[in-house]
Motif scaffolding. Structure first.
Motif, PDB file in Angstrom:
ATOM      1  N   SER A 371       0.354  -1.239  -0.289  1.00 25.80           N
ATOM      2  CA  SER A 371      -0.326  -0.112  -0.096  1.00 25.80           C
ATOM      3  C   SER A 371       0.201   1.040   0.176  1.00 25.80           C
ATOM      4  O   SER A 371       0.622   2.313  -0.475  1.00 25.80           O
ATOM      5  CB  SER A 371      -1.169  -0.382   1.266  1.00 25.80           C
ATOM      6  N   VAL A 372       1.645   1.121   0.829  1.00 26.39           N
ATOM      7  CA  VAL A 372       3.243   2.338   0.584  1.00 26.39           C
ATOM      8  C   VAL A 372       3.423   2.325  -0.911  1.00 26.39           C
ATOM      9  O   VAL A 372       3.126   3.467  -0.887  1.00 26.39           O
ATOM     10  CB  VAL A 372       3.987   1.849   1.865  1.00 26.39           C
ATOM     11  N   LEU A 373       3.744   1.680  -1.663  1.00 26.14           N
ATOM     12  CA  LEU A 373       4.258   1.724  -3.308  1.00 26.14           C
ATOM     13  C   LEU A 373       2.939   1.733  -3.655  1.00 26.14           C
ATOM     14  O   LEU A 373       3.477   2.637  -4.886  1.00 26.14           O
ATOM     15  CB  LEU A 373       5.271   0.153  -2.874  1.00 26.14           C
ATOM     16  N   ASN A 374       1.809   1.591  -4.082  1.00 30.91           N
ATOM     17  CA  ASN A 374       0.900   1.763  -4.304  1.00 30.91           C
ATOM     18  C   ASN A 374       0.536   2.830  -4.459  1.00 30.91           C
ATOM     19  O   ASN A 374      -0.316   3.777  -5.547  1.00 30.91           O
ATOM     20  CB  ASN A 374       0.088   0.191  -4.928  1.00 30.91           C
ATOM     21  N   TYR A 375       0.044   3.296  -3.251  1.00 31.91           N
ATOM     22  CA  TYR A 375      -0.786   4.606  -2.762  1.00 31.91           C
ATOM     23  C   TYR A 375      -0.585   5.740  -2.409  1.00 31.91           C
ATOM     24  O   TYR A 375      -0.407   6.917  -2.822  1.00 31.91           O
ATOM     25  CB  TYR A 375      -2.142   3.960  -2.100  1.00 31.91           C
ATOM     26  N   PHE A 376       0.619   5.323  -1.134  1.00 30.28           N
ATOM     27  CA  PHE A 376       1.064   6.578  -0.293  1.00 30.28           C
ATOM     28  C   PHE A 376       1.740   7.223  -1.247  1.00 30.28           C
ATOM     29  O   PHE A 376       1.909   8.560  -1.280  1.00 30.28           O
ATOM     30  CB  PHE A 376       1.972   6.249   0.942  1.00 30.28           C
ATOM     31  N   VAL A 377       2.873   6.775  -1.971  1.00 35.34           N
ATOM     32  CA  VAL A 377       3.567   7.396  -2.592  1.00 35.34           C
ATOM     33  C   VAL A 377       3.395   8.002  -3.761  1.00 35.34           C
ATOM     34  O   VAL A 377       3.574   9.211  -3.339  1.00 35.34           O
ATOM     35  CB  VAL A 377       4.715   6.969  -3.133  1.00 35.34           C
ATOM     36  N   PHE A 378       1.716   7.956  -4.404  1.00 37.48           N
ATOM     37  CA  PHE A 378       1.548   8.329  -5.338  1.00 37.48           C
ATOM     38  C   PHE A 378       0.547   9.034  -4.613  1.00 37.48           C
ATOM     39  O   PHE A 378      -0.286   9.792  -5.780  1.00 37.48           O
ATOM     40  CB  PHE A 378       1.348   7.671  -6.260  1.00 37.48           C
ATOM     41  N   ALA A 379       0.683   9.769  -3.771  1.00 35.08           N
ATOM     42  CA  ALA A 379      -0.641  10.991  -3.102  1.00 35.08           C
ATOM     43  C   ALA A 379       0.329  11.884  -3.032  1.00 35.08           C
ATOM     44  O   ALA A 379      -0.752  12.942  -2.914  1.00 35.08           O
ATOM     45  CB  ALA A 379      -1.360  10.040  -1.954  1.00 35.08           C
ATOM     46  N   VAL A 380       1.190  11.978  -3.109  1.00 34.36           N
ATOM     47  CA  VAL A 380       2.171  13.120  -3.020  1.00 34.36           C
ATOM     48  C   VAL A 380       1.780  13.900  -3.764  1.00 34.36           C
ATOM     49  O   VAL A 380       2.460  13.376  -5.112  1.00 34.36           O
ATOM     50  CB  VAL A 380       3.831  12.720  -2.985  1.00 34.36           C
ATOM     51  N   LEU A 381       1.458  15.288  -3.827  1.00 34.20           N
ATOM     52  CA  LEU A 381       1.183  16.238  -5.217  1.00 34.20           C
ATOM     53  C   LEU A 381       2.468  16.960  -6.269  1.00 34.20           C
ATOM     54  O   LEU A 381       2.765  16.889  -6.978  1.00 34.20           O
ATOM     55  CB  LEU A 381       0.287  17.381  -4.297  1.00 34.20           C
ATOM     56  N   ASP A 382       3.183  16.893  -5.012  1.00 29.42           N
ATOM     57  CA  ASP A 382       4.451  17.506  -5.516  1.00 29.42           C
ATOM     58  C   ASP A 382       5.462  16.672  -6.267  1.00 29.42           C
ATOM     59  O   ASP A 382       5.956  15.591  -5.955  1.00 29.42           O
ATOM     60  CB  ASP A 382       5.464  18.520  -4.172  1.00 29.42           C
ATOM     61  N   LYS A 383       5.400  16.527  -7.682  1.00 29.08           N
ATOM     62  CA  LYS A 383       6.241  15.701  -8.800  1.00 29.08           C
ATOM     63  C   LYS A 383       7.631  15.440  -8.346  1.00 29.08           C
ATOM     64  O   LYS A 383       8.510  14.549  -8.161  1.00 29.08           O
ATOM     65  CB  LYS A 383       6.524  16.284 -10.082  1.00 29.08           C
ATOM     66  N   ARG A 384       8.714  16.646  -7.659  1.00 32.96           N
ATOM     67  CA  ARG A 384      10.330  16.862  -7.757  1.00 32.96           C
ATOM     68  C   ARG A 384       9.972  15.310  -5.788  1.00 32.96           C
ATOM     69  O   ARG A 384      10.884  14.920  -6.267  1.00 32.96           O
ATOM     70  CB  ARG A 384      10.466  17.658  -7.291  1.00 32.96           C
ATOM     71  N   HIS A 385       9.116  15.957  -4.916  1.00 26.84           N
ATOM     72  CA  HIS A 385       9.044  14.792  -3.752  1.00 26.84           C
ATOM     73  C   HIS A 385       9.115  13.632  -4.308  1.00 26.84           C
ATOM     74  O   HIS A 385       9.203  12.713  -3.595  1.00 26.84           O
ATOM     75  CB  HIS A 385       7.842  15.288  -2.982  1.00 26.84           C
ATOM     76  N   ARG A 386       7.495  13.053  -4.907  1.00 23.03           N
ATOM     77  CA  ARG A 386       7.343  11.884  -5.298  1.00 23.03           C
ATOM     78  C   ARG A 386       8.245  11.438  -5.955  1.00 23.03           C
ATOM     79  O   ARG A 386       8.778   9.729  -5.651  1.00 23.03           O
ATOM     80  CB  ARG A 386       6.751  11.903  -6.378  1.00 23.03           C
ATOM     81  N   ARG A 387       9.748  11.646  -7.478  1.00 25.46           N
ATOM     82  CA  ARG A 387      10.137  11.659  -7.393  1.00 25.46           C
ATOM     83  C   ARG A 387      12.057  10.923  -6.849  1.00 25.46           C
ATOM     84  O   ARG A 387      11.889   9.909  -6.698  1.00 25.46           O
ATOM     85  CB  ARG A 387      11.114  12.518  -8.602  1.00 25.46           C
ATOM     86  N   SER A 388      11.807  12.155  -5.588  1.00 26.15           N
ATOM     87  CA  SER A 388      13.347  11.652  -4.615  1.00 26.15           C
ATOM     88  C   SER A 388      12.145  10.351  -3.868  1.00 26.15           C
ATOM     89  O   SER A 388      13.538   9.563  -3.564  1.00 26.15           O
ATOM     90  CB  SER A 388      13.285  12.731  -4.127  1.00 26.15           C
ATOM     91  N   LEU A 389      11.208  10.552  -3.673  1.00 22.45           N
ATOM     92  CA  LEU A 389      10.317   8.963  -2.443  1.00 22.45           C
ATOM     93  C   LEU A 389      11.067   8.231  -2.937  1.00 22.45           C
ATOM     94  O   LEU A 389      10.926   6.385  -2.586  1.00 22.45           O
ATOM     95  CB  LEU A 389       9.490   9.826  -2.417  1.00 22.45           C
ATOM     96  N   ILE A 390      10.323   7.953  -4.486  1.00 26.84           N
ATOM     97  CA  ILE A 390      10.546   6.398  -5.517  1.00 26.84           C
ATOM     98  C   ILE A 390      12.191   6.081  -5.304  1.00 26.84           C
ATOM     99  O   ILE A 390      12.159   4.961  -5.347  1.00 26.84           O
ATOM    100  CB  ILE A 390       9.941   6.325  -6.716  1.00 26.84           C
ATOM    101  N   LYS A 391      12.690   7.209  -5.699  1.00 28.24           N
ATOM    102  CA  LYS A 391      13.996   6.716  -5.457  1.00 28.24           C
ATOM    103  C   LYS A 391      14.682   6.296  -3.929  1.00 28.24           C
ATOM    104  O   LYS A 391      15.287   4.927  -4.577  1.00 28.24           O
ATOM    105  CB  LYS A 391      15.075   8.027  -6.368  1.00 28.24           C
TER     106      LYS A 391
END
Length: 426
Positions: A371-391
């Protein structure tokens, strides 16, 4: 009256006669000469059934109101005094997570301060990654032919690219992890793009009575709990069994533009979003609701300005509850969405990073990792932050060949960067 088998036989004979009389093949000849068509039809039918069952299974896991009761014995703080035990049972005034720090020994407080420093280092690293992302924006261009390309995920699109929808099936689409991610990505893209379908239904969505605004201003109670927002903050704080077993309050504390399991709660309207974001009282109440749920999950808010988080002292018991009651994943997704909608988008990154660290690095929350990887990460609106979290997730994920939440091209780029850094340290 003729029995049913006789009628079915007559029907089959009539169909066969129709085909023969019209110069066509008999039904059985057609089936025998068209195995390829039949095979493709069967594969398509099976694919549709699987696609339909996966979201149903996910919702049955996370939305089921029939969860087992929480054992009150696991709700005590890790460092317990008789007074703490009484408060964890709901006896006496609730004890806030921040209050525990005043009872710490100097050594324990030093350990807490160290965790704060580590959190600040993480934020600094995320900021550096954001700067690198801006400089190398062209590197994030991915093609739809990429093995793990998801058309519902706009994380890797540059400003001049339009959001695309998944059209063709790639080999990775048969991977169950990728299939789950793609199904979740539809929902998260709809949220991040502010529910575009709602604009066509504005007359249905808008309401004059604004129940969500009134609730957050303390002017009306929730339904069906009949509790004002201050009642939740004062009476429900620390009452973990009540928070666990209740399923109607979360839609009031964290309203969204999409419905939840409480049909008596109202969806958030555009006017309410504007008015809540302009009201210091409503925003303050939302912040208290956030602290209430953080304490329920074993987390403490360190800094109200930045949103930095750390473990609460009773984190072990609360993490046990999170692992055993996975319907809380849906609640956390709602909280993340609400934070992004109602004035606290900067809180999203810290909350998601906290869960990534606890699932992938500390491995204390294995049951919520998907759920963290499928949903939580992709709820982050800031695209730059989202990329850093996925990295961060990719670099700390065991079995990188199973990592489906990022295109292969990006994964290979990060792997090369990681290998270069390792060589530099040797």
């Amino acid at each position: 009256m003729r029995p049913l088998p006789v009628l079915l036989c007559r029907l089959v004979e009539g169909i066969m006669a129709f085909f023969n009389d019209n110069g066509g093949y008999s039904v059985f000849e057609w089936f025998s000469r068209s195995p390829g068509i039949i095979w493709r039809c069967m594969r398509r039918l099976c694919s549709l059934i699987v696609n339909a069952l996966i979201p149903i299974r996910w919702r049955s896991n996370f939305e089921s109101p029939e969860e087992p009761e929480t054992n009150s014995e696991v709700n005590f703080p890790a460092i317990s005094s008789p007074k703490d035990v009484e408060q964890s049972r709901g006896i006496g005034p609730p004890k806030r997570a921040a209050d525990y720090n005043r009872d710490l020994t100097p050594k324990e407080r030093q350990g807490c301060d160290r965790s704060v420093g580590e959190s600040e280092e993480v934020v600094a690293q995320l900021t550096e990654d954001e700067d690198e992302s801006e400089e190398d924006g062209g590197e994030f261009r991915v093609d739809s032919s990429d093995e793990f390309y998801c058309g519902y995920d706009s994380t890797w699109e540059t400003e001049d690219q339009e959001p695309r929808c998944s059209g063709t099936r790639r080999p990775a689409a048969g991977h169950y992890k990728f299939r789950s991610f793609e199904n979740a990505a539809k929902d998260m893209q709809n949220y991040r793009h502010d529910y575009p379908s709602l604009s066509k239904m504005s007359s249905w969505n808008e309401s004059d009575d604004q129940p969500n605004l009134k609730f957050h201003l303390g002017l009306m109670p929730s339904v069906p709990d009949d509790a004002f927002i201050k009642d939740f903050h004062n009476d429900w704080y620390g009452d973990y069994n009540r928070l666990e077993s209740g399923h109607s309050y979360i839609q009031w504390l964290f309203p969204l533009q999409e419905p939840g399991v409480n049909y008596q709660a109202r969806t958030l309207t555009k006017d309410e979003i504007k008015d809540i974001c302009q009201s210091s009282l409503a925003l303050s109440n939302l912040l208290e609701s956030y602290k209430l749920m953080l304490d329920f999950y074993g987390i403490e808010l360190l800094n109200e300005q930045t949103g930095e988080l750390t473990r609460a002292l009773n984190w072990k018991a609360r993490f046990n509850n999170l692992n055993s009651h996975t319907h809380n994943n849906l609640r956390i997704t709602r909280i993340l969405k609400c934070l992004g909608t109602l004035g606290y988008p900067h809180y999203q990154t810290h909350l998601v990073h906290f869960f990534l660290e606890e699932t992938l690095v500390n491995r204390e929350l294995p049951q919520i990792k998907d759920s963290v990887l499928n949903y939580f990460v992709f709820a982050v609106l800031d695209k730059r932050h989202r990329r850093s979290l996925i990295k961060f997730a990719y670099l700390n994920y065991d079995g990188k060949d199973e990592f489906v939440w990022c295109p292969k091209k990006i994964q290979m780029m990060w792997s090369r960067e990681s290998a270069s850094l390792q060589k530099a340290y040797l």
